[in-house]
Scaffold this motif. Structure first.
Motif: not given
Length: 494
Positions: A219-224, A244-256
């Motif tokens: 549900g959460q990972f490092d880099i997208h 919305k599904v996981t309720g976790l933010h951010p989905m990815a810590n880094f957006w590159v």
RNA sequence: GGCGACAUAGCCAAGUGGUAAGGCAGGGGUCUGCAAAACCCCCAUCCCCAGUUCGAAUCUGGGUGUCGCCUCCA
């Protein structure tokens, strides 16, 4: 020094801190094989290839996921245009991409999931969104309710109201909000379908990435990662679905995001006529040269491709390789001690938001300086110093994906220019006629001419030898004299 | 129209407060029968204007220009 990366999510360069110490989870939006992969794809995937290589060199255990969206409107359109099954379209263009990826030396992703293999998960994902009240069914599909996700627009910094204002007249009257987007598309005639709680159909764009991210990285990972043109709507929609599904933010810590490639100052597109198919390109040009060219530009900047820039890059890389070969022969059998092989300066450049341009500049300068210094020293010292520099440069080149051994040959001439044309053959043949063989292969033929020229030189018959050199040049063959003999090569453009 | 990125020598391109990395091209020289390679030397004050500062390519404001996204896109 640790890695710092520009994060689209926060619009700032931030220290990379992984969720799990020593590990890095990376998801990159891959191909939709609906047409020929192009040069822009190369730039994007080369960028993330470099990111992974650097992370691994820094000791991270990287999990790299790059998906394949193998069902999509464009694939279906293409199958209608070509009159072949959609699976053929996918096989053809995906195969083409894989050929190119190999040629470019792209590291294999750890996982390269395909949307059609993830149908169960995708359908479950859509169902979860419905259950959470974030999606609704209409007569033609299932839609995500943007209204249910208040922070919609955050990643791409869009103003939702302005987006609505700019929205074209809604075609789908059933949509509650013009911004709502399809999670599932119900079957239309002549389209592939998969069974679902909403009847036969297929996934919309975006949902497959949300599902695959969650499935393979959580549900959460490092880099997208992805190219800059995916920020909106693709990544924005992914975020909405996933969070919305996981309720976790951010989905990815880094957006590159990798900058887009331009050709002759313009966006590359079929309609502008500046579309560069990757396979054709790689058949005519050195993969190392294009890699080096991209490395010379910051990954985030738009990069304008021109033949002149490619040529300059090929020459620059060739010079680097040449310097390195000199050092290698100076080093002779001498081996550098393993613990001497570290390159903090080089690493620091890459740590600085992948400053490949600076890193390459440092490498060029270092190799050159060390070569000149080594040449001044005594034989013993020279071997040791050269060996150390070679080892360091090899390390840098490995991270850059430009190992000397693999690419050097491809740089001197493109495969397509390695042979003589009929007329060139005939011309050279005429020069050595009487020598017997008319079944000589190209190399043998050229060597005969070169030998004849050397015979003329030996007898000081320079007018004749220069004439022969000119003839060879006409056939695309360059000759170089040195104390150790005469060498020749094709002067094909790289 | 909205949002954003970028603007450094002939070209590509680093450099985010202390007097401009690197590559390609070019010029001069050494070497060479010639050429190539190699080696030595030379080649920018950072789009414009106004500020902040002892000091700015680097910060602020205002311009100008190019490109991208806003619809499918790597």
């Amino acid at each position: 020094m640790a890695l710092r990366l520009y994060n689209t999510r926060t619009r700032a360069v931030e220290p990379f801190v992984p969720i799990e110490r020593g590990k890095a989870s990376v998801y990159v939006c891959g191909m939709t094989p609906s047409f020929h992969p192009h040069l822009g794809h190369a730039r994007t995937f080369l960028t993330f290839d470099l990111l992974c290589r650097h992370l691994r060199a820094q000791g991270y255990a990287v999990t790299y996921v790059q998906n394949v969206t193998d069902i999509d409107d464009r694939i279906i359109d293409r199958s209608h245009i070509e009159g072949v099954p959609w699976t053929d379209v996918v096989a053809r263009y995906l195969g083409e991409y894989e050929w190119c990826a190999t040629r470019l030396g792209l590291a294999q992703p750890d996982v390269s999931p395909r949307a059609t293999d993830e149908m169960h998960g995708i359908i479950a994902f859509v169902q979860e969104l419905i259950d959470k009240g974030a999606a609704y069914e209409t007569t033609d599909g299932v839609y995500f309710a943007v209204e249910s996700f208040p922070s919609y627009g955050q990643l791409s910094r869009r103003n939702i109201d302005e987006l609505r204002a700019g929205e074209r007249i809604a075609v789908r009257e059933e949509k509650r909000d013009p911004l709502d987007f399809a999670l599932w598309k119900k079957a239309k005639p002549k389209e592939p379908t998969w069974p679902s709680p909403w009847g036969p159909g297929r996934p919309g764009w975006h949902i497959e990435c949300s599902e695959m991210c969650r499935h393979y990285l959580g549900g959460q990972f490092d880099i997208h990662g992805g190219a800059a043109d995916l920020v909106f709507p693709h990544h924005e929609n992914e975020v909405a679905q996933t969070e919305k599904v996981t309720g976790l933010h951010p989905m990815a810590n880094f957006w590159v995001h990798a900058g887009l490639l331009q050709v002759d100052g313009q966006k590359m597109s079929k309609s502008l006529g500046n579309f560069i198919p990757l396979k054709t390109f790689l058949e005519q040009h050195s993969a190392a040269a294009i890699r080096y060219l991209f490395l010379q530009t910051g990954y985030r900047k738009p990069s304008n491709f021109t033949p002149a820039a490619l040529e300059a890059a090929a020459k620059g890389l060739r010079g680097l390789y040449s310097d390195l070969e000199s050092l290698r022969s100076m080093a002779s059998q001498h081996a550098a001690s393993a613990d001497a092989v570290n390159t903090p300066e080089f690493d620091a450049y890459l740590d600085d938001d992948l400053n490949t341009s600076g890193a390459v500049g440092w490498l060029q300068k270092t190799v050159r300086d060390k070569r000149l210094q080594a040449a001044q020293r005594s034989a013993a010292e020279q071997a040791a110093a050269a060996a150390e520099t070679v080892a360091k440069a090899d390390r840098c080149l490995a991270i850059l994906g430009l190992p000397l051994t693999e690419h050097a040959a491809g740089l001197t001439a493109a495969p397509g220019t390695m042979a003589l044309t009929e007329s060139q053959r005939a011309a050279l043949q005429a020069l050595v006629d009487g020598s017997g063989g008319f079944e000589l292969d190209d190399a043998k033929l050229i060597e005969r001419v070169v030998a004849r020229r050397n015979a003329e030189r030996a007898s000081k018959n320079f007018a004749e030898s220069d004439k022969l050199r000119a003839e060879l040049l006409k056939a695309g063959v360059v000759v170089r004299d040195s104390t150790s003999g005469t060498e020749w090569s094709f002067n094909g453009s790289s």
